[in-house]
Design a protein around this motif. Structure first.
Motif, PDB file in Angstrom:
ATOM      1  N   SER A   1      -4.797  -4.455   4.873  1.00  0.00           N
ATOM      2  CA  SER A   1      -5.014  -3.017   5.050  1.00  0.00           C
ATOM      3  C   SER A   1      -3.741  -2.204   4.848  1.00  0.00           C
ATOM      4  O   SER A   1      -3.807  -0.979   4.674  1.00  0.00           O
ATOM      5  CB  SER A   1      -5.593  -2.738   6.446  1.00  0.00           C
ATOM      6  OG  SER A   1      -4.697  -3.171   7.466  1.00  0.00           O
ATOM      7  N   ASN A   2      -2.576  -2.856   4.858  1.00  0.00           N
ATOM      8  CA  ASN A   2      -1.324  -2.134   4.628  1.00  0.00           C
ATOM      9  C   ASN A   2      -1.094  -1.827   3.148  1.00  0.00           C
ATOM     10  O   ASN A   2      -0.253  -0.982   2.815  1.00  0.00           O
ATOM     11  CB  ASN A   2      -0.137  -2.949   5.159  1.00  0.00           C
ATOM     12  CG  ASN A   2      -0.007  -2.857   6.669  1.00  0.00           C
ATOM     13  OD1 ASN A   2      -0.661  -2.043   7.309  1.00  0.00           O
ATOM     14  ND2 ASN A   2       0.835  -3.695   7.241  1.00  0.00           N
TER      15      ASN A   2
ATOM     16  N   ILE B   1      12.673  -5.812  -1.766  1.00  0.00           N
ATOM     17  CA  ILE B   1      11.591  -6.336  -0.937  1.00  0.00           C
ATOM     18  C   ILE B   1      11.457  -5.467   0.303  1.00  0.00           C
ATOM     19  O   ILE B   1      12.465  -5.083   0.909  1.00  0.00           O
ATOM     20  CB  ILE B   1      11.854  -7.796  -0.519  1.00  0.00           C
ATOM     21  CG1 ILE B   1      11.773  -8.733  -1.734  1.00  0.00           C
ATOM     22  CG2 ILE B   1      10.873  -8.258   0.554  1.00  0.00           C
ATOM     23  CD1 ILE B   1      12.152 -10.172  -1.429  1.00  0.00           C
ATOM     24  N   VAL B   2      10.216  -5.179   0.683  1.00  0.00           N
ATOM     25  CA  VAL B   2       9.966  -4.470   1.931  1.00  0.00           C
ATOM     26  C   VAL B   2       8.967  -5.280   2.752  1.00  0.00           C
ATOM     27  O   VAL B   2       7.969  -5.769   2.223  1.00  0.00           O
ATOM     28  CB  VAL B   2       9.444  -3.034   1.688  1.00  0.00           C
ATOM     29  CG1 VAL B   2       8.172  -3.028   0.853  1.00  0.00           C
ATOM     30  CG2 VAL B   2       9.200  -2.312   3.014  1.00  0.00           C
ATOM     31  N   ILE B   3       9.268  -5.451   4.029  1.00  0.00           N
ATOM     32  CA  ILE B   3       8.392  -6.177   4.948  1.00  0.00           C
ATOM     33  C   ILE B   3       7.668  -5.153   5.809  1.00  0.00           C
ATOM     34  O   ILE B   3       8.299  -4.426   6.584  1.00  0.00           O
ATOM     35  CB  ILE B   3       9.191  -7.142   5.835  1.00  0.00           C
ATOM     36  CG1 ILE B   3       9.932  -8.164   4.968  1.00  0.00           C
ATOM     37  CG2 ILE B   3       8.280  -7.855   6.817  1.00  0.00           C
ATOM     38  CD1 ILE B   3      10.841  -9.095   5.755  1.00  0.00           C
ATOM     39  N   THR B   4       6.347  -5.068   5.660  1.00  0.00           N
ATOM     40  CA  THR B   4       5.598  -4.027   6.369  1.00  0.00           C
ATOM     41  C   THR B   4       5.045  -4.495   7.707  1.00  0.00           C
ATOM     42  O   THR B   4       4.561  -3.677   8.487  1.00  0.00           O
ATOM     43  CB  THR B   4       4.413  -3.530   5.517  1.00  0.00           C
ATOM     44  OG1 THR B   4       3.430  -4.577   5.406  1.00  0.00           O
ATOM     45  CG2 THR B   4       4.870  -3.124   4.127  1.00  0.00           C
ATOM     46  N   CYS B   5       5.086  -5.791   7.974  1.00  0.00           N
ATOM     47  CA  CYS B   5       4.567  -6.339   9.225  1.00  0.00           C
ATOM     48  C   CYS B   5       5.681  -6.393  10.265  1.00  0.00           C
ATOM     49  O   CYS B   5       6.725  -7.016  10.026  1.00  0.00           O
ATOM     50  CB  CYS B   5       3.993  -7.730   8.985  1.00  0.00           C
ATOM     51  SG  CYS B   5       3.500  -8.606  10.484  1.00  0.00           S
TER      52      CYS B   5
ATOM     53  N   ASN C   1     -11.558  -6.426  10.801  1.00  0.00           N
ATOM     54  CA  ASN C   1     -11.904  -5.493   9.729  1.00  0.00           C
ATOM     55  C   ASN C   1     -12.776  -4.332  10.213  1.00  0.00           C
ATOM     56  O   ASN C   1     -13.515  -3.739   9.435  1.00  0.00           O
ATOM     57  CB  ASN C   1     -12.598  -6.214   8.563  1.00  0.00           C
ATOM     58  CG  ASN C   1     -12.562  -5.390   7.280  1.00  0.00           C
ATOM     59  OD1 ASN C   1     -11.638  -4.603   7.060  1.00  0.00           O
ATOM     60  ND2 ASN C   1     -13.572  -5.543   6.439  1.00  0.00           N
ATOM     61  N   LYS C   2     -12.670  -3.995  11.480  1.00  0.00           N
ATOM     62  CA  LYS C   2     -13.367  -2.837  12.023  1.00  0.00           C
ATOM     63  C   LYS C   2     -12.394  -1.660  12.030  1.00  0.00           C
ATOM     64  O   LYS C   2     -11.970  -1.170  13.071  1.00  0.00           O
ATOM     65  CB  LYS C   2     -13.878  -3.143  13.430  1.00  0.00           C
ATOM     66  CG  LYS C   2     -14.877  -4.303  13.473  1.00  0.00           C
ATOM     67  CD  LYS C   2     -15.297  -4.625  14.897  1.00  0.00           C
ATOM     68  CE  LYS C   2     -16.279  -5.784  14.947  1.00  0.00           C
ATOM     69  NZ  LYS C   2     -16.663  -6.148  16.334  1.00  0.00           N
ATOM     70  N   GLN C   3     -12.038  -1.216  10.820  1.00  0.00           N
ATOM     71  CA  GLN C   3     -10.955  -0.244  10.686  1.00  0.00           C
ATOM     72  C   GLN C   3     -11.322   1.120  11.265  1.00  0.00           C
ATOM     73  O   GLN C   3     -10.459   1.805  11.817  1.00  0.00           O
ATOM     74  CB  GLN C   3     -10.549  -0.124   9.214  1.00  0.00           C
ATOM     75  CG  GLN C   3      -9.959  -1.408   8.671  1.00  0.00           C
ATOM     76  CD  GLN C   3      -9.234  -1.208   7.364  1.00  0.00           C
ATOM     77  OE1 GLN C   3      -8.520  -0.219   7.171  1.00  0.00           O
ATOM     78  NE2 GLN C   3      -9.408  -2.140   6.442  1.00  0.00           N
ATOM     79  N   GLU C   4     -12.582   1.528  11.128  1.00  0.00           N
ATOM     80  CA  GLU C   4     -12.971   2.829  11.670  1.00  0.00           C
ATOM     81  C   GLU C   4     -12.865   2.826  13.195  1.00  0.00           C
ATOM     82  O   GLU C   4     -12.367   3.781  13.796  1.00  0.00           O
ATOM     83  CB  GLU C   4     -14.391   3.177  11.228  1.00  0.00           C
ATOM     84  CG  GLU C   4     -14.805   4.602  11.573  1.00  0.00           C
ATOM     85  CD  GLU C   4     -13.901   5.641  10.922  1.00  0.00           C
ATOM     86  OE1 GLU C   4     -13.652   6.678  11.582  1.00  0.00           O
ATOM     87  OE2 GLU C   4     -13.444   5.427   9.784  1.00  0.00           O
ATOM     88  N   ALA C   5     -13.315   1.737  13.803  1.00  0.00           N
ATOM     89  CA  ALA C   5     -13.225   1.622  15.261  1.00  0.00           C
ATOM     90  C   ALA C   5     -11.764   1.565  15.702  1.00  0.00           C
ATOM     91  O   ALA C   5     -11.388   2.130  16.734  1.00  0.00           O
ATOM     92  CB  ALA C   5     -13.974   0.375  15.737  1.00  0.00           C
ATOM     93  N   TYR C   6     -10.947   0.889  14.902  1.00  0.00           N
ATOM     94  CA  TYR C   6      -9.511   0.800  15.200  1.00  0.00           C
ATOM     95  C   TYR C   6      -8.878   2.183  15.185  1.00  0.00           C
ATOM     96  O   TYR C   6      -8.148   2.564  16.113  1.00  0.00           O
ATOM     97  CB  TYR C   6      -8.840  -0.107  14.176  1.00  0.00           C
ATOM     98  CG  TYR C   6      -7.333  -0.179  14.273  1.00  0.00           C
ATOM     99  CD1 TYR C   6      -6.700  -0.862  15.314  1.00  0.00           C
ATOM    100  CD2 TYR C   6      -6.524   0.434  13.311  1.00  0.00           C
ATOM    101  CE1 TYR C   6      -5.317  -0.928  15.404  1.00  0.00           C
ATOM    102  CE2 TYR C   6      -5.145   0.365  13.389  1.00  0.00           C
ATOM    103  CZ  TYR C   6      -4.552  -0.315  14.435  1.00  0.00           C
ATOM    104  OH  TYR C   6      -3.171  -0.380  14.522  1.00  0.00           O
TER     105      TYR C   6
END
Length: 224
Positions: A12-13, A70-74, A156-161
């Motif tokens: 999702s990122n 390089i970029v680490i997004t986590c 994967n419940k992105q709307e609820a998140y």
């Protein structure tokens, strides 16, 4: 064209980075490895040394793909980056919260930092305090956590998140009406921008400071 390798803990990122760098003449190469996130759910158990070794392996793999940076997004992977990793990097290495730490540390008034992933709280705060003290800064930060929210993202419940994050922001604004609020993780950035627009306020998050720093450091050209 500058090629940037992006290491994500969750897919999702990807669109968030793509939108953030849309104005620049760059090619983003995305690598997604949820292993560390799954580990914290109890799927597997690895030592810190094993996790560090896996991260170094992943970074070497990305560098061999011909990226210019390089970029680490986590934030969990970012917490594993050691001074040795940074010193031996053959291309510029950026973490999602590195520039954000500098922004937070400069604030002199009390502020609230909101997390959704409980596994990132301790390592992030340890790195933030270390960064601040190295610059003789002593920010006053209160940590707040959106309970049970990160599981929604992993399912994967992105709307609820996003609704959970928005509800938490409303509560924080009522509880701390005069304090700056910042969101610790990239996954919360879209909610921050929408909330700030709807409520005529400023909500900080790592993506703003990251793109600003990288555009200068890499001398990125506009795509327009």
């Amino acid at each position: 064209m500058t090629r940037i390798g992006c290491l994500h803990g969750h897919y999702s990122n990807i669109p968030l980075l793509s939108d953030a760098f849309a104005a620049f003449d760059v090619e983003l190469i995305h690598f997604v490895d949820p292993g560390l996130l799954l580990q914290n759910e109890g799927t597997s158990v690895h030592t810190k040394e094993q996790s560090n070794a896996k991260l170094r392996e992943q970074l070497n793999w990305m560098r061999n793909c011909g990226v210019d940076a390089i970029v680490i997004t986590c934030t969990q992977y970012a917490a594993l980056v050691t001074p040795e990793d940074e010193a031996t990097a053959t291309v510029p290495l950026f973490t999602i919260d590195g520039p954000f730490f500098h922004e937070l540390a400069r604030h002199t008034e009390p502020q609230v930092l909101l997390f959704s992933n409980p596994a990132t709280v301790q390592p992030t705060m340890e790195r933030l305090v270390k960064h601040a003290h190295s610059h003789n800064l002593h920010p006053e930060i209160q940590v707040s956590l959106v309970e049970n929210a990160f599981a929604l993202l992993m399912e994967n419940k992105q709307e609820a998140y996003r609704e959970a994050i928005k509800d938490a922001l409303y509560q924080l604004r009522q509880t701390f009406p005069d304090q700056p609020i910042a969101l610790a993780q990239l996954s919360m950035a879209p909610v921050a921008d929408q909330f700030a627009k709807e409520n005529d306020c400023t909500i900080s998050h790592p993506l703003h400071s990251l793109t600003s720093l990288m555009s200068v450091a890499l001398q990125l050209r506009s795509s327009r």
